[in-house]
Design a protein around this motif. Structure first.
Motif, PDB file in Angstrom:
ATOM      1  N   LEU A  31       0.901  -1.204  -0.018  1.00  0.00           N
ATOM      2  CA  LEU A  31      -0.044   0.037  -0.061  1.00  0.00           C
ATOM      3  C   LEU A  31       0.901   1.093  -0.076  1.00  0.00           C
ATOM      4  CD1 LEU A  31      -0.271   1.765   3.113  1.00  0.00           C
ATOM      5  CD2 LEU A  31      -1.448  -0.368   3.559  1.00  0.00           C
ATOM      6  N   ASP A  35      -2.159   7.422  -0.107  1.00  0.00           N
ATOM      7  CA  ASP A  35      -3.531   7.167  -0.519  1.00  0.00           C
ATOM      8  C   ASP A  35      -4.554   7.224   0.824  1.00  0.00           C
ATOM      9  OD1 ASP A  35      -2.879   6.535  -2.894  1.00  0.00           O
ATOM     10  OD2 ASP A  35      -3.116   4.209  -2.799  1.00  0.00           O
ATOM     11  N   LEU A  40      -8.527   4.552   1.262  1.00  0.00           N
ATOM     12  CA  LEU A  40      -7.828   3.773   2.308  1.00  0.00           C
ATOM     13  C   LEU A  40      -8.437   4.235   3.588  1.00  0.00           C
ATOM     14  CD1 LEU A  40      -5.522   1.693   3.264  1.00  0.00           C
ATOM     15  CD2 LEU A  40      -4.004   3.406   3.246  1.00  0.00           C
ATOM     16  N   GLY A  59      -8.660  -1.576   2.507  1.00  0.00           N
ATOM     17  CA  GLY A  59      -8.364  -0.888   0.948  1.00  0.00           C
ATOM     18  C   GLY A  59      -9.369  -0.890  -0.068  1.00  0.00           C
ATOM     19  N   GLN A  60      -8.934  -0.769  -1.191  1.00  0.00           N
ATOM     20  CA  GLN A  60      -9.967  -0.609  -2.097  1.00  0.00           C
ATOM     21  C   GLN A  60     -10.301  -2.128  -2.632  1.00  0.00           C
ATOM     22  OE1 GLN A  60      -8.102   1.788  -5.205  1.00  0.00           O
ATOM     23  NE2 GLN A  60      -9.518   3.564  -4.671  1.00  0.00           N
TER      24      GLN A  60
END
Length: 321
Positions: A31, A35, A40, A59-60
């Motif tokens: 990661l 972000d 995130l 997370g995405q």
């Protein structure tokens, strides 16, 4: 157990380590802290019944429970990016809160780091690194840090050849802002070229060592990987980073006194990884340390990419040579 890789979205150096770990079947969660909090999110709890944070990153594409992190590879993550609608004042506040909160939660992970950002920050202070290197038995050229132009001119005039190497003390140049950021390359300077504006901030002047070549020495745990750097242009002979395309590289052996000094240096600075730059005197072949990079590049030497990636993967996986 998962290896957490903290780096920006596109970083070829991290890719080499991630590929090596993946090939071994080691779970990796990569990661970019930049972000946060765009795609995130984090949820962290601390209570009377526990002495550690119970944290989950959302997370995405997947989530990560920080308790599952076995080791962390900290490799040049991008800075926090505040929402574009924020005012400058609010953006500064958001950066501060993200650093204290999100980055603080990551820094609190009690596991092996390569390297912990606090140790990187300490080792990146040039006065700390050079003095520690000297105490560890590594040769360091005569060096002056000053904001006094008279002292600077006198120092340069006292050197053999009356020429010094000038290099910025920090990671960027005087116009390092966003997309305009650039490196401040090493230059040669003579006393008459030093202007009174030196008094505006700190500057480093170092004895110019006429060199046969430079060496990038990469230390991973107890292993050393060294390569001679032979510059193919005038600019590259002053600072090899200015002209990578015309450099040639050759893996080389490390003299025993340098190897011993490097082991002591990593121990003193509490680093598991460092990329150090040496110049090799053209007259007697002596190695002089000129820079300590606790988060420096290593992928530009083709013959050493695989061995260093393998050594870093060993370190992160917990296999120490």
């Amino acid at each position: 157990m998962t290896v957490l890789v903290l780096t920006r979205a596109f970083d070829a150096t991290s890719d080499l380590v991630v590929s090596e770990l993946t090939a071994r079947g080691v779970p990796v969660y990569r990661l970019d802290p930049g972000d946060f909090s765009d795609g995130l999110t984090v949820e962290a709890h601390l209570g009377p019944e526990t002495s550690t944070w119970t944290s989950v990153l959302h997370g995405q594409h997947r989530d990560l429970t920080l308790d599952d992190v076995h080791a962390v590879y900290y490799r040049r993550p991008s800075p926090f990016r505040p929402h574009p609608d924020m005012t400058d004042h609010d953006a500064r506040w958001a950066r501060s809160e993200a650093r204290a909160g999100f980055h603080g939660l990551l820094a609190a992970l009690d596991c092996p780091w390569v390297n912990h950002p606090s140790r990187n920050a300490h080792a990146e202070l040039r006065p700390v690194a050079l003095a520690t290197a000297a105490r560890c038995g590594l040769s360091v050229p005569r060096t002056l840090i000053t904001n006094d132009p008279v002292a600077a001119r006198g120092f340069v005039d006292s050197l053999p050849g009356k020429v010094a190497a000038y290099k910025g003390l920090g990671p960027g140049g005087p116009t390092s802002r966003g997309a305009d950021a650039h490196a401040l390359w090493t230059t040669q300077v003579r006393a008459h070229e030093i202007e009174d504006t030196v008094n505006l901030t700190a500057h480093q002047f170092q004895q110019w060592v006429p060199k046969a070549y430079e060496v990038r020495l990469t230390a991973v745990g107890g292993q050393l990987f060294a390569a001679e750097i032979h510059a193919g242009s005038a600019a590259g002979r002053i600072d090899f980073r200015t002209d990578y395309d015309n450099n040639t590289y050759r893996p080389c052996q490390v003299p025993a006194p340098v190897a011993g000094g490097m082991a002591a240096l990593l121990d003193a600075l509490q680093l598991r990884y460092a990329a150090c730059d040496f110049v090799v005197d053209q007259d007697d072949g002596h190695w002089y340390l000129v820079d300590v990079n606790p988060n420096g590049q290593w992928g530009f030497v083709p013959e050493l990419r695989a061995p260093i990636a393998h050594a870093l993967a060993d370190l992160l996986e917990g296999e120490h040579p």
